[in-house]
Scaffold this motif. Sequence first.
Motif, mmCIF file in Angstrom:
data_model
loop_
_atom_site.group_PDB
_atom_site.id
_atom_site.type_symbol
_atom_site.label_atom_id
_atom_site.label_comp_id
_atom_site.label_asym_id
_atom_site.label_seq_id
_atom_site.Cartn_x
_atom_site.Cartn_y
_atom_site.Cartn_z
ATOM 1 N N ASP A 151 0.837 -1.195 0.000
ATOM 2 C CA ASP A 151 0.000 0.000 0.000
ATOM 3 C C ASP A 151 0.873 1.246 0.000
ATOM 4 O O ASP A 151 1.952 1.265 0.626
ATOM 5 C CB ASP A 151 -0.889 0.045 1.240
ATOM 6 N N PRO A 152 0.431 2.321 -0.658
ATOM 7 C CA PRO A 152 1.197 3.575 -0.583
ATOM 8 C C PRO A 152 1.104 4.183 0.814
ATOM 9 O O PRO A 152 0.100 4.020 1.510
ATOM 10 C CB PRO A 152 0.506 4.467 -1.626
ATOM 11 N N VAL A 153 2.149 4.867 1.216
ATOM 12 C CA VAL A 153 2.176 5.568 2.501
ATOM 13 C C VAL A 153 2.237 7.063 2.198
ATOM 14 O O VAL A 153 3.255 7.552 1.700
ATOM 15 C CB VAL A 153 3.392 5.143 3.346
ATOM 16 N N PRO A 154 1.137 7.781 2.447
ATOM 17 C CA PRO A 154 1.112 9.194 2.059
ATOM 18 C C PRO A 154 2.044 10.048 2.909
ATOM 19 O O PRO A 154 2.151 9.860 4.129
ATOM 20 C CB PRO A 154 -0.345 9.596 2.279
ATOM 21 N N GLU A 155 2.726 10.970 2.271
ATOM 22 C CA GLU A 155 3.575 11.935 2.958
ATOM 23 C C GLU A 155 2.721 13.123 3.397
ATOM 24 O O GLU A 155 1.554 13.236 3.001
ATOM 25 C CB GLU A 155 4.698 12.383 2.011
ATOM 26 N N PRO A 156 3.257 14.015 4.219
ATOM 27 C CA PRO A 156 2.490 15.208 4.615
ATOM 28 C C PRO A 156 2.001 15.980 3.389
ATOM 29 O O PRO A 156 2.724 16.127 2.400
ATOM 30 C CB PRO A 156 3.520 16.027 5.414
ATOM 31 N N GLY A 157 0.750 16.441 3.471
ATOM 32 C CA GLY A 157 0.159 17.163 2.347
ATOM 33 C C GLY A 157 -0.501 16.270 1.319
ATOM 34 O O GLY A 157 -0.981 16.757 0.294
ATOM 35 N N ARG A 158 -0.523 14.955 1.599
ATOM 36 C CA ARG A 158 -1.133 14.014 0.678
ATOM 37 C C ARG A 158 -2.227 13.223 1.391
ATOM 38 O O ARG A 158 -2.232 13.109 2.628
ATOM 39 C CB ARG A 158 -0.098 13.062 0.078
ATOM 40 N N LEU A 159 -3.152 12.675 0.616
ATOM 41 C CA LEU A 159 -4.262 11.889 1.137
ATOM 42 C C LEU A 159 -4.168 10.466 0.620
ATOM 43 O O LEU A 159 -3.787 10.242 -0.538
ATOM 44 C CB LEU A 159 -5.604 12.488 0.674
ATOM 45 N N LEU A 160 -4.526 9.504 1.463
ATOM 46 C CA LEU A 160 -4.630 8.119 1.035
ATOM 47 C C LEU A 160 -6.073 7.866 0.610
ATOM 48 O O LEU A 160 -7.009 8.123 1.374
ATOM 49 C CB LEU A 160 -4.242 7.170 2.165
ATOM 50 N N ILE A 161 -6.250 7.365 -0.606
ATOM 51 C CA ILE A 161 -7.576 7.162 -1.175
ATOM 52 C C ILE A 161 -7.837 5.676 -1.351
ATOM 53 O O ILE A 161 -7.007 4.947 -1.921
ATOM 54 C CB ILE A 161 -7.699 7.856 -2.551
ATOM 55 N N ASP A 162 -8.991 5.215 -0.855
ATOM 56 C CA ASP A 162 -9.500 3.903 -1.255
ATOM 57 C C ASP A 162 -10.182 4.102 -2.603
ATOM 58 O O ASP A 162 -11.267 4.692 -2.676
ATOM 59 C CB ASP A 162 -10.492 3.367 -0.220
#
Length: 318
Positions: free
Chosen positions: A22-33
Amino acid sequence: MRAVHVTEFGGPEVLRLVEVPDPVPEPGRLLIDVSAAGVNYADTHAVEDSYLSRSALPMIPGGEVVGRTEDGRRIVALADNYGGYAEKASVREDLAIDVPDAVGDGEALALIVQGLTAWHLLRTSGRVAEGESLVVHAAAGGTGSIAVQLAKAFGAGRVIATASTPEKRQLALSLGADVAVDSAPDGLKDRLTEANGGRKVDVVLEMTGGPVFEESLAALAPFGRLVTYGMAGRQAPQPVHAAQLMGRSRAVVGFWLMHAIGRPGMYREPMAELLAMVGDGRLAPRVGGVYPLGEAARAHEDLRARRTTGKLVLDTSR
Protein backbone atom coordinates in the motif's frame (compact mmCIF):
# COMPACT_ATOMS: atom_id res chain seq x y z
CA MET A 1 -3.19 -4.02 -2.61
CA ARG A 2 -3.80 -5.01 -6.22
CA ALA A 3 -2.30 -2.70 -8.80
CA VAL A 4 -1.41 -2.65 -12.48
CA HIS A 5 2.38 -2.70 -12.55
CA VAL A 6 4.72 -1.82 -15.42
CA THR A 7 8.34 -2.96 -15.33
CA GLU A 8 9.22 -2.47 -19.00
CA PHE A 9 8.08 0.08 -21.55
CA GLY A 10 5.82 -1.05 -24.37
CA GLY A 11 2.23 -1.47 -25.48
CA PRO A 12 -0.78 -2.87 -23.64
CA GLU A 13 1.04 -6.17 -23.11
CA VAL A 14 3.24 -4.63 -20.38
CA LEU A 15 0.24 -3.94 -18.10
CA ARG A 16 0.15 -6.68 -15.45
CA LEU A 17 -2.01 -6.99 -12.33
CA VAL A 18 0.10 -7.78 -9.24
CA GLU A 19 0.14 -7.37 -5.45
CA VAL A 20 2.22 -4.43 -4.22
CA PRO A 21 2.58 -2.65 -0.85
CA ASP A 22 0.00 0.00 0.00
CA PRO A 23 1.20 3.58 -0.58
CA VAL A 24 2.18 5.57 2.50
CA PRO A 25 1.11 9.19 2.06
CA GLU A 26 3.58 11.94 2.96
CA PRO A 27 2.49 15.21 4.62
CA GLY A 28 0.16 17.16 2.35
CA ARG A 29 -1.13 14.01 0.68
CA LEU A 30 -4.26 11.89 1.14
CA LEU A 31 -4.63 8.12 1.03
CA ILE A 32 -7.58 7.16 -1.18
CA ASP A 33 -9.50 3.90 -1.26
CA VAL A 34 -9.99 3.94 -5.01
CA SER A 35 -13.43 2.93 -6.27
CA ALA A 36 -12.60 3.67 -9.90
CA ALA A 37 -9.66 4.91 -11.95
CA GLY A 38 -9.82 6.76 -15.24
CA VAL A 39 -8.11 5.65 -18.43
CA ASN A 40 -6.73 8.36 -20.71
CA TYR A 41 -5.03 8.26 -24.08
CA ALA A 42 -2.04 9.84 -22.36
CA ASP A 43 -1.70 6.63 -20.33
CA THR A 44 -0.93 4.70 -23.53
CA HIS A 45 1.93 7.11 -24.16
CA ALA A 46 3.15 6.96 -20.56
CA VAL A 47 3.57 3.17 -20.57
CA GLU A 48 5.67 3.32 -23.73
CA ASP A 49 7.57 6.42 -22.51
CA SER A 50 6.47 8.61 -25.41
CA TYR A 51 4.56 11.25 -23.45
CA LEU A 52 5.40 14.95 -22.93
CA SER A 53 6.86 14.09 -19.52
CA ARG A 54 9.23 11.15 -19.19
CA SER A 55 8.14 7.99 -17.41
CA ALA A 56 10.21 6.06 -14.87
CA LEU A 57 10.16 2.35 -14.10
CA PRO A 58 8.68 0.60 -12.28
CA MET A 59 5.38 2.45 -12.49
CA ILE A 60 1.69 2.13 -11.73
CA PRO A 61 -0.05 4.03 -14.55
CA GLY A 62 -3.12 6.20 -14.18
CA GLY A 63 -3.48 9.91 -13.52
CA GLU A 64 -6.97 10.16 -12.02
CA VAL A 65 -8.90 8.42 -9.26
CA VAL A 66 -12.22 8.67 -7.45
CA GLY A 67 -12.86 7.16 -4.03
CA ARG A 68 -12.96 7.74 -0.29
CA THR A 69 -10.43 9.29 2.06
CA GLU A 70 -9.71 7.80 5.48
CA ASP A 71 -12.20 10.24 7.02
CA GLY A 72 -14.94 9.31 4.54
CA ARG A 73 -14.79 12.17 2.04
CA ARG A 74 -15.70 11.18 -1.51
CA ILE A 75 -13.21 12.86 -3.80
CA VAL A 76 -11.89 12.87 -7.32
CA ALA A 77 -8.25 13.76 -7.80
CA LEU A 78 -5.35 13.91 -10.17
CA ALA A 79 -2.64 11.41 -9.31
CA ASP A 80 0.34 13.66 -9.96
CA ASN A 81 2.91 10.85 -10.00
CA TYR A 82 0.68 8.29 -11.70
CA GLY A 83 -0.43 5.45 -9.41
CA GLY A 84 -4.11 5.48 -10.35
CA TYR A 85 -4.54 1.90 -11.58
CA ALA A 86 -4.66 0.50 -8.06
CA GLU A 87 -6.95 -0.21 -5.11
CA LYS A 88 -5.31 2.60 -3.11
CA ALA A 89 -3.58 5.79 -4.18
CA SER A 90 -1.74 8.69 -2.58
CA VAL A 91 -2.74 12.07 -4.00
CA ARG A 92 -1.89 15.68 -3.26
CA GLU A 93 -4.48 17.23 -0.97
CA ASP A 94 -4.63 20.39 -3.08
CA LEU A 95 -5.59 18.30 -6.13
CA ALA A 96 -8.51 16.57 -4.39
CA ILE A 97 -12.02 17.79 -5.25
CA ASP A 98 -15.12 16.79 -3.26
CA VAL A 99 -17.70 15.04 -5.45
CA PRO A 100 -21.40 15.88 -4.97
CA ASP A 101 -23.79 12.96 -4.46
CA ALA A 102 -25.53 13.80 -7.75
CA VAL A 103 -22.34 13.06 -9.74
CA GLY A 104 -21.38 9.44 -10.41
CA ASP A 105 -17.87 8.01 -10.24
CA GLY A 106 -17.51 7.77 -14.00
CA GLU A 107 -18.83 11.29 -14.51
CA ALA A 108 -16.39 12.70 -11.96
CA LEU A 109 -13.49 10.90 -13.65
CA ALA A 110 -14.62 12.26 -17.01
CA LEU A 111 -14.32 15.81 -15.65
CA ILE A 112 -10.96 15.79 -13.86
CA VAL A 113 -8.88 15.44 -17.05
CA GLN A 114 -11.12 15.45 -20.13
CA GLY A 115 -13.62 17.94 -18.76
CA LEU A 116 -10.96 20.34 -17.53
CA THR A 117 -9.10 19.96 -20.82
CA ALA A 118 -12.23 20.70 -22.86
CA TRP A 119 -13.01 23.72 -20.66
CA HIS A 120 -9.52 25.17 -21.17
CA LEU A 121 -9.44 24.37 -24.88
CA LEU A 122 -12.56 26.48 -25.33
CA ARG A 123 -12.01 29.19 -22.72
CA THR A 124 -8.25 29.58 -22.21
CA SER A 125 -6.48 28.50 -25.40
CA GLY A 126 -9.12 28.64 -28.14
CA ARG A 127 -10.93 31.66 -26.66
CA VAL A 128 -14.04 30.71 -28.60
CA ALA A 129 -16.29 33.75 -28.94
CA GLU A 130 -20.06 33.67 -29.18
CA GLY A 131 -21.17 32.68 -32.66
CA GLU A 132 -17.77 31.43 -33.87
CA SER A 133 -17.54 28.18 -35.81
CA LEU A 134 -15.73 25.33 -34.08
CA VAL A 135 -14.34 21.98 -35.21
CA VAL A 136 -14.07 19.25 -32.57
CA HIS A 137 -11.98 16.31 -33.73
CA ALA A 138 -12.62 12.89 -32.13
CA ALA A 139 -15.97 14.26 -31.02
CA ALA A 140 -17.18 10.91 -29.69
CA GLY A 141 -14.15 10.52 -27.41
CA GLY A 142 -13.71 11.54 -23.80
CA THR A 143 -12.58 15.13 -24.35
CA GLY A 144 -14.43 15.65 -27.63
CA SER A 145 -17.81 14.54 -26.34
CA ILE A 146 -17.57 17.05 -23.48
CA ALA A 147 -16.17 19.81 -25.71
CA VAL A 148 -19.18 19.53 -28.06
CA GLN A 149 -21.59 19.99 -25.16
CA LEU A 150 -19.62 22.82 -23.54
CA ALA A 151 -19.24 24.64 -26.86
CA LYS A 152 -23.00 24.81 -27.30
CA ALA A 153 -23.50 25.83 -23.67
CA PHE A 154 -20.86 28.57 -24.01
CA GLY A 155 -22.51 30.07 -27.10
CA ALA A 156 -20.36 28.81 -29.99
CA GLY A 157 -21.93 29.08 -33.41
CA ARG A 158 -21.72 26.14 -35.80
CA VAL A 159 -20.11 23.13 -34.07
CA ILE A 160 -18.61 20.70 -36.57
CA ALA A 161 -17.74 17.27 -35.20
CA THR A 162 -15.42 14.73 -36.80
CA ALA A 163 -15.39 11.01 -36.05
CA SER A 164 -14.26 7.83 -37.78
CA THR A 165 -17.54 5.88 -38.02
CA PRO A 166 -21.20 6.66 -38.73
CA GLU A 167 -22.11 5.53 -35.21
CA LYS A 168 -19.63 7.92 -33.61
CA ARG A 169 -20.80 10.76 -35.84
CA GLN A 170 -24.39 10.07 -34.81
CA LEU A 171 -23.33 10.19 -31.17
CA ALA A 172 -21.69 13.59 -31.72
CA LEU A 173 -24.91 14.89 -33.28
CA SER A 174 -26.91 13.60 -30.32
CA LEU A 175 -24.61 15.57 -28.01
CA GLY A 176 -25.37 18.82 -29.82
CA ALA A 177 -23.03 19.06 -32.81
CA ASP A 178 -24.63 20.84 -35.77
CA VAL A 179 -22.95 18.60 -38.33
CA ALA A 180 -20.60 15.62 -38.25
CA VAL A 181 -18.10 14.59 -40.92
CA ASP A 182 -15.66 11.75 -41.53
CA SER A 183 -12.34 12.32 -39.76
CA ALA A 184 -10.18 10.68 -42.47
CA PRO A 185 -7.40 13.10 -43.46
CA ASP A 186 -7.86 12.85 -47.24
CA GLY A 187 -10.02 15.80 -48.28
CA LEU A 188 -10.64 16.83 -44.67
CA LYS A 189 -10.07 20.55 -45.31
CA ASP A 190 -12.75 20.57 -47.99
CA ARG A 191 -15.23 18.63 -45.82
CA LEU A 192 -14.74 21.06 -42.95
CA THR A 193 -15.22 24.06 -45.21
CA GLU A 194 -18.32 22.54 -46.79
CA ALA A 195 -19.72 21.71 -43.33
CA ASN A 196 -19.34 25.40 -42.44
CA GLY A 197 -21.42 26.56 -45.39
CA GLY A 198 -18.45 27.03 -47.71
CA ARG A 199 -16.53 29.24 -45.26
CA LYS A 200 -13.26 28.55 -43.47
CA VAL A 201 -13.62 27.80 -39.75
CA ASP A 202 -12.71 29.92 -36.73
CA VAL A 203 -11.38 27.38 -34.21
CA VAL A 204 -10.21 23.75 -34.41
CA LEU A 205 -9.55 21.48 -31.41
CA GLU A 206 -7.00 18.97 -32.72
CA MET A 207 -5.39 15.96 -31.04
CA THR A 208 -4.47 13.56 -33.85
CA GLY A 209 -1.38 15.12 -35.40
CA GLY A 210 0.06 14.27 -38.81
CA PRO A 211 -2.08 15.07 -41.85
CA VAL A 212 -5.19 15.81 -39.72
CA PHE A 213 -3.29 18.71 -38.15
CA GLU A 214 -2.18 19.93 -41.58
CA GLU A 215 -5.67 19.74 -43.11
CA SER A 216 -7.12 21.48 -40.06
CA LEU A 217 -4.63 24.33 -40.29
CA ALA A 218 -5.49 24.76 -43.97
CA ALA A 219 -9.18 25.01 -43.06
CA LEU A 220 -8.69 28.01 -40.73
CA ALA A 221 -10.17 31.40 -41.59
CA PRO A 222 -8.18 34.60 -41.00
CA PHE A 223 -7.72 35.07 -37.24
CA GLY A 224 -8.58 31.40 -36.76
CA ARG A 225 -6.98 29.33 -33.99
CA LEU A 226 -5.90 25.71 -34.08
CA VAL A 227 -5.47 24.33 -30.55
CA THR A 228 -3.34 21.19 -30.50
CA TYR A 229 -3.52 19.02 -27.38
CA GLY A 230 -2.44 15.54 -28.42
CA MET A 231 -0.89 13.34 -31.07
CA ALA A 232 -3.06 10.23 -31.04
CA GLY A 233 -1.94 9.27 -34.54
CA ARG A 234 1.65 9.09 -33.25
CA GLN A 235 2.77 11.01 -36.34
CA ALA A 236 4.13 14.54 -36.14
CA PRO A 237 2.76 17.09 -38.62
CA GLN A 238 4.96 19.01 -41.01
CA PRO A 239 6.70 21.97 -39.33
CA VAL A 240 4.70 25.20 -39.32
CA HIS A 241 6.58 28.27 -40.52
CA ALA A 242 5.91 31.85 -39.49
CA ALA A 243 4.94 32.87 -43.04
CA GLN A 244 2.14 30.28 -43.03
CA LEU A 245 0.65 31.93 -39.96
CA MET A 246 1.19 35.54 -40.99
CA GLY A 247 -0.14 34.95 -44.50
CA ARG A 248 -3.64 34.24 -43.16
CA SER A 249 -3.38 35.74 -39.65
CA ARG A 250 -3.76 32.25 -38.19
CA ALA A 251 -2.57 30.93 -34.83
CA VAL A 252 -1.46 27.53 -33.56
CA VAL A 253 -1.79 27.15 -29.80
CA GLY A 254 -0.58 24.21 -27.75
CA PHE A 255 -2.29 23.02 -24.57
CA TRP A 256 -1.24 20.59 -21.84
CA LEU A 257 -3.42 20.37 -18.75
CA MET A 258 -0.44 20.07 -16.40
CA HIS A 259 0.40 23.72 -17.02
CA ALA A 260 -3.00 24.74 -15.63
CA ILE A 261 -2.48 22.86 -12.37
CA GLY A 262 -1.49 25.19 -9.55
CA ARG A 263 -2.30 28.39 -11.42
CA PRO A 264 -4.92 30.57 -9.73
CA GLY A 265 -8.41 30.07 -11.14
CA MET A 266 -7.46 27.26 -13.52
CA TYR A 267 -8.24 24.10 -11.54
CA ARG A 268 -10.79 24.25 -8.73
CA GLU A 269 -12.91 27.00 -10.27
CA PRO A 270 -13.46 25.27 -13.65
CA MET A 271 -14.06 21.97 -11.84
CA ALA A 272 -16.70 23.62 -9.66
CA GLU A 273 -18.44 24.93 -12.78
CA LEU A 274 -18.28 21.53 -14.49
CA LEU A 275 -19.57 19.65 -11.46
CA ALA A 276 -22.46 22.11 -11.13
CA MET A 277 -23.31 21.66 -14.82
CA VAL A 278 -23.44 17.88 -14.39
CA GLY A 279 -25.49 18.23 -11.23
CA ASP A 280 -28.20 20.31 -12.90
CA GLY A 281 -28.21 18.39 -16.18
CA ARG A 282 -26.56 20.94 -18.48
CA LEU A 283 -23.62 18.57 -19.08
CA ALA A 284 -23.76 14.80 -19.43
CA PRO A 285 -20.31 13.17 -19.54
CA ARG A 286 -20.49 9.89 -21.38
CA VAL A 287 -18.99 6.80 -19.74
CA GLY A 288 -18.15 4.60 -22.69
CA GLY A 289 -16.71 1.51 -21.00
CA VAL A 290 -16.07 0.08 -17.54
CA TYR A 291 -13.34 -2.58 -17.27
CA PRO A 292 -12.16 -4.70 -14.34
CA LEU A 293 -8.85 -3.49 -12.94
CA GLY A 294 -7.19 -6.64 -14.25
CA GLU A 295 -8.27 -5.82 -17.80
CA ALA A 296 -6.41 -2.53 -18.11
CA ALA A 297 -4.53 -3.97 -21.09
CA ARG A 298 -7.82 -4.55 -22.92
CA ALA A 299 -8.87 -0.97 -22.19
CA HIS A 300 -5.62 0.29 -23.74
CA GLU A 301 -6.06 -2.00 -26.74
CA ASP A 302 -9.59 -0.76 -27.34
CA LEU A 303 -8.57 2.87 -26.90
CA ARG A 304 -5.64 2.63 -29.31
CA ALA A 305 -7.79 0.78 -31.86
CA ARG A 306 -10.40 3.58 -31.71
CA ARG A 307 -13.12 1.15 -30.65
CA THR A 308 -14.27 3.33 -27.76
CA THR A 309 -16.44 6.35 -27.05
CA GLY A 310 -16.58 8.64 -24.05
CA LYS A 311 -14.74 8.01 -20.80
CA LEU A 312 -13.09 4.66 -20.00
CA VAL A 313 -13.06 3.53 -16.38
CA LEU A 314 -11.31 0.77 -14.41
CA ASP A 315 -13.45 -0.73 -11.62
CA THR A 316 -11.12 -1.63 -8.74
CA SER A 317 -13.70 -3.96 -7.15
CA ARG A 318 -13.42 -6.36 -10.10
